[in-house]
Design a protein around this motif. Structure first.
Motif, PDB file in Angstrom:
ATOM      1  N   VAL A  29       0.836  -1.205   0.000  1.00 33.25           N
ATOM      2  CA  VAL A  29       0.000   0.000   0.000  1.00 33.25           C
ATOM      3  C   VAL A  29       0.870   1.254   0.000  1.00 33.25           C
ATOM      4  N   ALA A  30       1.882   1.266   0.869  1.00 32.97           N
ATOM      5  CA  ALA A  30       2.770   2.430   0.952  1.00 32.97           C
ATOM      6  C   ALA A  30       3.494   2.670  -0.362  1.00 32.97           C
ATOM      7  N   THR A  31       3.908   1.597  -1.024  1.00 30.30           N
ATOM      8  CA  THR A  31       4.611   1.737  -2.299  1.00 30.30           C
ATOM      9  C   THR A  31       3.702   2.322  -3.364  1.00 30.30           C
ATOM     10  N   ASN A  32       2.429   1.900  -3.387  1.00 26.55           N
ATOM     11  CA  ASN A  32       1.505   2.409  -4.398  1.00 26.55           C
ATOM     12  C   ASN A  32       1.116   3.862  -4.128  1.00 26.55           C
ATOM     13  N   ILE A  33       1.020   4.240  -2.842  1.00 23.61           N
ATOM     14  CA  ILE A  33       0.665   5.613  -2.519  1.00 23.61           C
ATOM     15  C   ILE A  33       1.819   6.556  -2.837  1.00 23.61           C
ATOM     16  N   ASN A  34       3.012   6.163  -2.448  1.00 27.14           N
ATOM     17  CA  ASN A  34       4.202   6.982  -2.679  1.00 27.14           C
ATOM     18  C   ASN A  34       5.220   6.130  -3.415  1.00 27.14           C
ATOM     19  N   ASN A  35       5.255   6.262  -4.739  1.00 30.93           N
ATOM     20  CA  ASN A  35       6.138   5.405  -5.521  1.00 30.93           C
ATOM     21  C   ASN A  35       7.455   6.090  -5.877  1.00 30.93           C
ATOM     22  N   LYS A  36       7.893   7.030  -5.027  1.00 31.16           N
ATOM     23  CA  LYS A  36       9.184   7.670  -5.259  1.00 31.16           C
ATOM     24  C   LYS A  36      10.314   6.687  -4.957  1.00 31.16           C
ATOM     25  N   GLU A  37      11.305   6.698  -5.834  1.00 26.15           N
ATOM     26  CA  GLU A  37      12.448   5.811  -5.670  1.00 26.15           C
ATOM     27  C   GLU A  37      13.740   6.561  -5.962  1.00 26.15           C
ATOM     28  N   TYR A  38      14.811   6.166  -5.269  1.00 28.04           N
ATOM     29  CA  TYR A  38      16.135   6.661  -5.599  1.00 28.04           C
ATOM     30  C   TYR A  38      16.709   5.802  -6.721  1.00 28.04           C
ATOM     31  N   LEU A  39      17.287   6.447  -7.718  1.00 25.45           N
ATOM     32  CA  LEU A  39      17.938   5.748  -8.822  1.00 25.45           C
ATOM     33  C   LEU A  39      19.445   5.828  -8.618  1.00 25.45           C
ATOM     34  N   TYR A  40      20.080   4.675  -8.579  1.00 27.38           N
ATOM     35  CA  TYR A  40      21.518   4.578  -8.307  1.00 27.38           C
ATOM     36  C   TYR A  40      22.280   4.161  -9.561  1.00 27.38           C
ATOM     37  N   LEU A  41      23.526   4.609  -9.628  1.00 28.22           N
ATOM     38  CA  LEU A  41      24.464   4.205 -10.675  1.00 28.22           C
ATOM     39  C   LEU A  41      25.671   3.547 -10.031  1.00 28.22           C
ATOM     40  N   ILE A  42      26.075   2.408 -10.582  1.00 27.74           N
ATOM     41  CA  ILE A  42      27.307   1.745 -10.181  1.00 27.74           C
ATOM     42  C   ILE A  42      28.210   1.723 -11.399  1.00 27.74           C
ATOM     43  N   ASP A  43      29.303   2.468 -11.340  1.00 30.25           N
ATOM     44  CA  ASP A  43      30.249   2.559 -12.457  1.00 30.25           C
ATOM     45  C   ASP A  43      31.341   1.521 -12.236  1.00 30.25           C
ATOM     46  N   LEU A  44      31.356   0.502 -13.088  1.00 31.75           N
ATOM     47  CA  LEU A  44      32.287  -0.607 -12.903  1.00 31.75           C
ATOM     48  C   LEU A  44      33.687  -0.295 -13.401  1.00 31.75           C
ATOM     49  N   ASN A 151      27.355  -7.690   0.439  1.00 29.82           N
ATOM     50  CA  ASN A 151      28.179  -8.784  -0.066  1.00 29.82           C
ATOM     51  C   ASN A 151      27.566  -9.417  -1.321  1.00 29.82           C
ATOM     52  N   ILE A 152      26.228  -9.534  -1.320  1.00 33.76           N
ATOM     53  CA  ILE A 152      25.541 -10.020  -2.524  1.00 33.76           C
ATOM     54  C   ILE A 152      25.798  -9.072  -3.684  1.00 33.76           C
ATOM     55  N   ALA A 153      25.705  -7.765  -3.412  1.00 33.87           N
ATOM     56  CA  ALA A 153      25.926  -6.770  -4.456  1.00 33.87           C
ATOM     57  C   ALA A 153      27.315  -6.900  -5.051  1.00 33.87           C
ATOM     58  N   MET A 154      28.335  -7.036  -4.201  1.00 38.78           N
ATOM     59  CA  MET A 154      29.701  -7.112  -4.713  1.00 38.78           C
ATOM     60  C   MET A 154      29.917  -8.368  -5.550  1.00 38.78           C
ATOM     61  N   LEU A 155      29.332  -9.482  -5.133  1.00 35.00           N
ATOM     62  CA  LEU A 155      29.429 -10.700  -5.938  1.00 35.00           C
ATOM     63  C   LEU A 155      28.789 -10.485  -7.310  1.00 35.00           C
ATOM     64  N   THR A 156      27.611  -9.841  -7.334  1.00 40.99           N
ATOM     65  CA  THR A 156      26.915  -9.576  -8.597  1.00 40.99           C
ATOM     66  C   THR A 156      27.714  -8.614  -9.467  1.00 40.99           C
ATOM     67  N   PHE A 157      28.200  -7.537  -8.869  1.00 47.56           N
ATOM     68  CA  PHE A 157      28.963  -6.546  -9.630  1.00 47.56           C
ATOM     69  C   PHE A 157      30.186  -7.189 -10.283  1.00 47.56           C
ATOM     70  N   ASN A 158      30.886  -8.040  -9.539  1.00 44.50           N
ATOM     71  CA  ASN A 158      32.073  -8.700 -10.099  1.00 44.50           C
ATOM     72  C   ASN A 158      31.711  -9.643 -11.241  1.00 44.50           C
ATOM     73  N   LYS A 159      30.611 -10.381 -11.088  1.00 46.54           N
ATOM     74  CA  LYS A 159      30.167 -11.282 -12.163  1.00 46.54           C
ATOM     75  C   LYS A 159      29.866 -10.483 -13.436  1.00 46.54           C
ATOM     76  N   LEU A 160      29.129  -9.363 -13.278  1.00 41.88           N
ATOM     77  CA  LEU A 160      28.763  -8.563 -14.442  1.00 41.88           C
ATOM     78  C   LEU A 160      29.979  -7.882 -15.057  1.00 41.88           C
ATOM     79  N   LYS A 161      30.881  -7.423 -14.226  1.00 39.33           N
ATOM     80  CA  LYS A 161      32.113  -6.801 -14.742  1.00 39.33           C
ATOM     81  C   LYS A 161      32.915  -7.799 -15.568  1.00 39.33           C
ATOM     82  N   ASN A 162      32.979  -9.040 -15.116  1.00 36.65           N
ATOM     83  CA  ASN A 162      33.689 -10.079 -15.864  1.00 36.65           C
ATOM     84  C   ASN A 162      33.010 -10.400 -17.189  1.00 36.65           C
TER      85      ASN A 162
END
Length: 216
Positions: A29-44, A151-162
């Motif tokens: 409900v909260a997400t539908n009422i206020n659907n503002k989100e931060y958009l992030y960039l990860i530069d590999l 830690n999950i993020a870093m594993l994913t970032f490394n996989k995608l960078k490779n």
């Protein structure tokens, strides 16, 4: 449609109890009422932050339903009904998404999706074939609050960078403070505050140019 939603809620109530169900409903409900989100960039192109907990986690990628081991499907059914799992997985596989299952030893603790080259304008900015977006990040309830996501993020970032990926985009709801704290730990850059609306199979994003998050 309402019958299907009722079955999903009834299944969730039986599996997780009334408290978890009410928390889930309130979150939606909260997400539908206020659907503002931060958009992030990860530069590999920049060095990735090291994590001393990576050895205890591993991630496995899948691009089809049939490639997922049956024991992993059974673990997913702890958190979602089989009907919902099949719909969720097949929808994103049809969109050319890659499912990443996160494990600690043989225990499934979470999942996330990546889409190379974007997804139907979901981020409303140019996304090249060498860029990716991350969607539907989920750490399962009993594993939350343990600091796993950086830690999950870093594993994913490394996989995608490779794989030759140069940039990654990710969004998180403005109310999701734990996720925002996790993003700071892996040096992700906030590039905007956005609202996203679906129009058929396409997405429209409205940017709030005056509401960039300032890290104090």
């Amino acid at each position: 449609m309402l019958t299907k939603q009722y079955r999903n809620l009834a299944w969730y109530l039986r599996r997780h109890g009334i408290r978890s169900l009410l928390q889930r409903i309130w979150g939606e409900v909260a997400t539908n009422i206020n659907n503002k989100e931060y958009l992030y960039l990860i530069d590999l192109a920049y060095p990735l932050v090291n994590s001393n907990q990576q050895q205890c986690l591993r991630i496995e990628s899948h691009t089809t339903w049939n490639s997922i081991p049956n024991e992993d499907i059974l673990q997913l059914e702890i958190y979602k009904s089989r009907e919902r799992i099949k719909h969720f997985l097949n929808r994103n596989f049809d969109r050319k998404g890659t499912l990443w299952l996160v494990k600690k030893e043989d225990l499934l603790i979470g999942l996330e999706w990546t889409f190379l080259g974007g997804l139907n304008g979901f981020y409303s900015l140019p996304v090249s074939p060498r860029e990716a977006i991350i969607l539907a990040v989920e750490v399962f309830p009993e594993f939350r609050g343990k600091g796993y996501w950086p830690n999950i993020a870093m594993l994913t970032f490394n996989k995608l960078k490779n794989q030759g990926i140069t940039r990654i985009y990710l969004k998180t709801h403005v109310s999701n403070r734990p996720m925002q704290a996790s993003m700071r730990k892996v040096n992700c850059q906030v590039i905007g505050l956005v609202r996203t609306f679906s129009i058929g199979k396409k997405y429209l994003t409205i940017w709030d140019k005056d509401s960039l998050w300032q890290d104090s």
